[in-house]
Design a protein around this motif. Sequence first.
Motif, PDB file in Angstrom:
ATOM      1  N   SER A 164      29.677  39.527  38.111  1.00 25.42           N
ATOM      2  CA  SER A 164      28.594  39.689  37.554  1.00 25.42           C
ATOM      3  C   SER A 164      29.388  41.043  37.542  1.00 25.42           C
ATOM      4  O   SER A 164      30.392  41.650  37.114  1.00 25.42           O
ATOM      5  CB  SER A 164      27.513  40.396  39.280  1.00 25.42           C
ATOM      6  N   LYS A 165      28.376  42.015  36.753  1.00 22.52           N
ATOM      7  CA  LYS A 165      28.700  43.255  35.996  1.00 22.52           C
ATOM      8  C   LYS A 165      30.150  44.918  37.066  1.00 22.52           C
ATOM      9  O   LYS A 165      30.843  44.777  37.229  1.00 22.52           O
ATOM     10  CB  LYS A 165      28.145  44.190  35.571  1.00 22.52           C
ATOM     11  N   THR A 166      29.393  43.882  38.750  1.00 20.46           N
ATOM     12  CA  THR A 166      30.600  44.807  39.519  1.00 20.46           C
ATOM     13  C   THR A 166      31.408  43.705  40.093  1.00 20.46           C
ATOM     14  O   THR A 166      32.622  44.470  40.813  1.00 20.46           O
ATOM     15  CB  THR A 166      29.125  45.396  40.206  1.00 20.46           C
ATOM     16  N   PHE A 167      31.754  42.641  40.140  1.00 18.49           N
ATOM     17  CA  PHE A 167      32.001  41.837  40.702  1.00 18.49           C
ATOM     18  C   PHE A 167      33.111  40.847  39.750  1.00 18.49           C
ATOM     19  O   PHE A 167      31.813  39.411  39.393  1.00 18.49           O
ATOM     20  CB  PHE A 167      31.843  41.207  41.582  1.00 18.49           C
ATOM     21  N   MET A 168      33.697  41.047  39.337  1.00 18.05           N
ATOM     22  CA  MET A 168      34.727  39.657  38.338  1.00 18.05           C
ATOM     23  C   MET A 168      36.506  39.038  38.986  1.00 18.05           C
ATOM     24  O   MET A 168      37.002  38.681  37.897  1.00 18.05           O
ATOM     25  CB  MET A 168      35.047  40.600  37.011  1.00 18.05           C
ATOM     26  N   GLY A 169      36.307  39.755  40.123  1.00 19.77           N
ATOM     27  CA  GLY A 169      37.689  38.679  40.849  1.00 19.77           C
ATOM     28  C   GLY A 169      37.747  37.065  40.270  1.00 19.77           C
ATOM     29  O   GLY A 169      39.180  36.928  40.197  1.00 19.77           O
ATOM     30  N   PHE A 170      36.454  36.994  40.175  1.00 20.76           N
ATOM     31  CA  PHE A 170      36.751  35.263  39.707  1.00 20.76           C
ATOM     32  C   PHE A 170      36.255  34.900  38.117  1.00 20.76           C
ATOM     33  O   PHE A 170      35.738  33.676  37.835  1.00 20.76           O
ATOM     34  CB  PHE A 170      36.321  33.954  40.596  1.00 20.76           C
ATOM     35  N   GLY A 171      36.572  36.013  37.399  1.00 22.79           N
ATOM     36  CA  GLY A 171      35.647  36.366  35.914  1.00 22.79           C
ATOM     37  C   GLY A 171      34.135  35.863  35.947  1.00 22.79           C
ATOM     38  O   GLY A 171      33.830  36.170  37.023  1.00 22.79           O
ATOM     39  N   ILE A 172      33.757  36.115  34.691  1.00 23.60           N
ATOM     40  CA  ILE A 172      32.503  36.087  34.660  1.00 23.60           C
ATOM     41  C   ILE A 172      31.655  35.358  33.361  1.00 23.60           C
ATOM     42  O   ILE A 172      32.704  34.907  32.847  1.00 23.60           O
ATOM     43  CB  ILE A 172      31.913  37.696  34.458  1.00 23.60           C
ATOM     44  N   GLY A 173      30.845  34.758  33.086  1.00 17.74           N
ATOM     45  CA  GLY A 173      30.178  34.330  32.692  1.00 17.74           C
ATOM     46  C   GLY A 173      30.920  32.301  32.137  1.00 17.74           C
ATOM     47  O   GLY A 173      31.687  32.247  33.227  1.00 17.74           O
ATOM     48  N   VAL A 174      30.548  32.021  30.986  1.00 17.59           N
ATOM     49  CA  VAL A 174      31.278  30.992  30.588  1.00 17.59           C
ATOM     50  C   VAL A 174      32.629  30.656  31.195  1.00 17.59           C
ATOM     51  O   VAL A 174      33.414  28.853  31.363  1.00 17.59           O
ATOM     52  CB  VAL A 174      30.883  30.423  29.056  1.00 17.59           C
ATOM     53  N   ARG A 175      33.282  31.647  30.650  1.00 20.42           N
ATOM     54  CA  ARG A 175      34.775  31.094  31.355  1.00 20.42           C
ATOM     55  C   ARG A 175      35.067  31.437  32.666  1.00 20.42           C
ATOM     56  O   ARG A 175      35.897  31.792  32.774  1.00 20.42           O
ATOM     57  CB  ARG A 175      35.940  32.063  30.457  1.00 20.42           C
TER      58      ARG A 175
END
Length: 229
Positions: A164-175
Motif C-alpha cells: 500500500s502507499k504506507t507499507f511497501m516492505g514487499f514492494g507494491i503493484g505489479v512488481r
Amino acid sequence: MPVNDFLDHIVEETKKEDTFLNDTNVVNLLFGLLLAGYESTSHAITLVTKFISEHPNVLAELTKEHEAILENRGLSENSDITWEEYKSMTFTHMVINETIRLSNMVPGIFRKVMKDMQINGYTIPKGWIIMAALPVVHLSADKYENPFVFNPWRWQGKELNAGSKTFMGFGIGVRLCVGAEFSKVQIAVYLHHLVTKYNWSVYKGGEIIRRPMNTFPNGIHIKIEEKYQ
Ligand code: HEM
C-alpha cells in the motif's frame, strides 16, 4: 552428470541451443537465488527473533496463537501445519509485517519514470530511474504512531497481504515481491515451532548495522532447550 540442484539445472540449460540463459542471465539468477531467495528470509527470521526476544508481551501473544492451533488441531501435535492453520495466524502475520516495517530490510525499490512528472515543483524526466526510500514512509510519524516502536498490534484490522502507499516492505503493484508468501510461510512455520516447542533466550549479539542491508556483525546467539523433555 546427474542433475540435482539449481546450479546443475542452470549449467544444463546453458548447454542447450536457443537458450535464454546467457552469462548475464546466469549471474542474475544466482544473485537472485542467494540474495532475494535466501538472505531475505534468513535475515527476516533473525530480525523477528531479536524483536520478540525484546518484547515478552509479543512473545506471549504469539505463543497463545500457536498453542491454540495445536489445541484445535485434533490430530497428532506432530502433524504438519496446514494451509488453513497458516492463514489463521493473524497475530503472526502482524508480527511479520511489523518486523519488515521497522527493520526496512529492503531499503528501497526502483521504478522507471514513464512520463515527465511534477513533484513538489521538481520535474522528474521520462526515462529516469527513481528509488523510493522505504524508511521515509515506514518510519514516518504521520503514518505510524511511535514509528520506532515494535508494536505488531498497530496492524490490527489492517491489510496484511498487499502493498500500500504506507507499507511497501514487499514492494507494491505489479512488481510486488514474488517470494512474499513463500517467505511468510517460512517465517510463520519457524515461529510456530520456536514458540510451541522451545524455551529460549538471546544471550549475545543482536546489534544491527545497515550497509545498506541490515547485518548482524556479532550474530545473534540464543540458548534453546525443548519445552517438554
Ligand atoms: C522477508 C523476505 C523478503 C522481503 C522483505 C522481500 C522484499 C522484496 C521487495 C521490497 C521487492 C521489490 C518489489 C517492488 O519493486 O515493488 C522484492 C522483489 C522480488 N523478490 Fe522479494 N522479498 C523477500 C523474500 C523473497 C524470496 C524468498 C524470494 C524468492 C524465493 C524473493 C524474490 C523476489 C523477486 C524475484 C523479486 C522481483 C520481482 C519483480 O521485479 O517482478 N523475495 N522483494
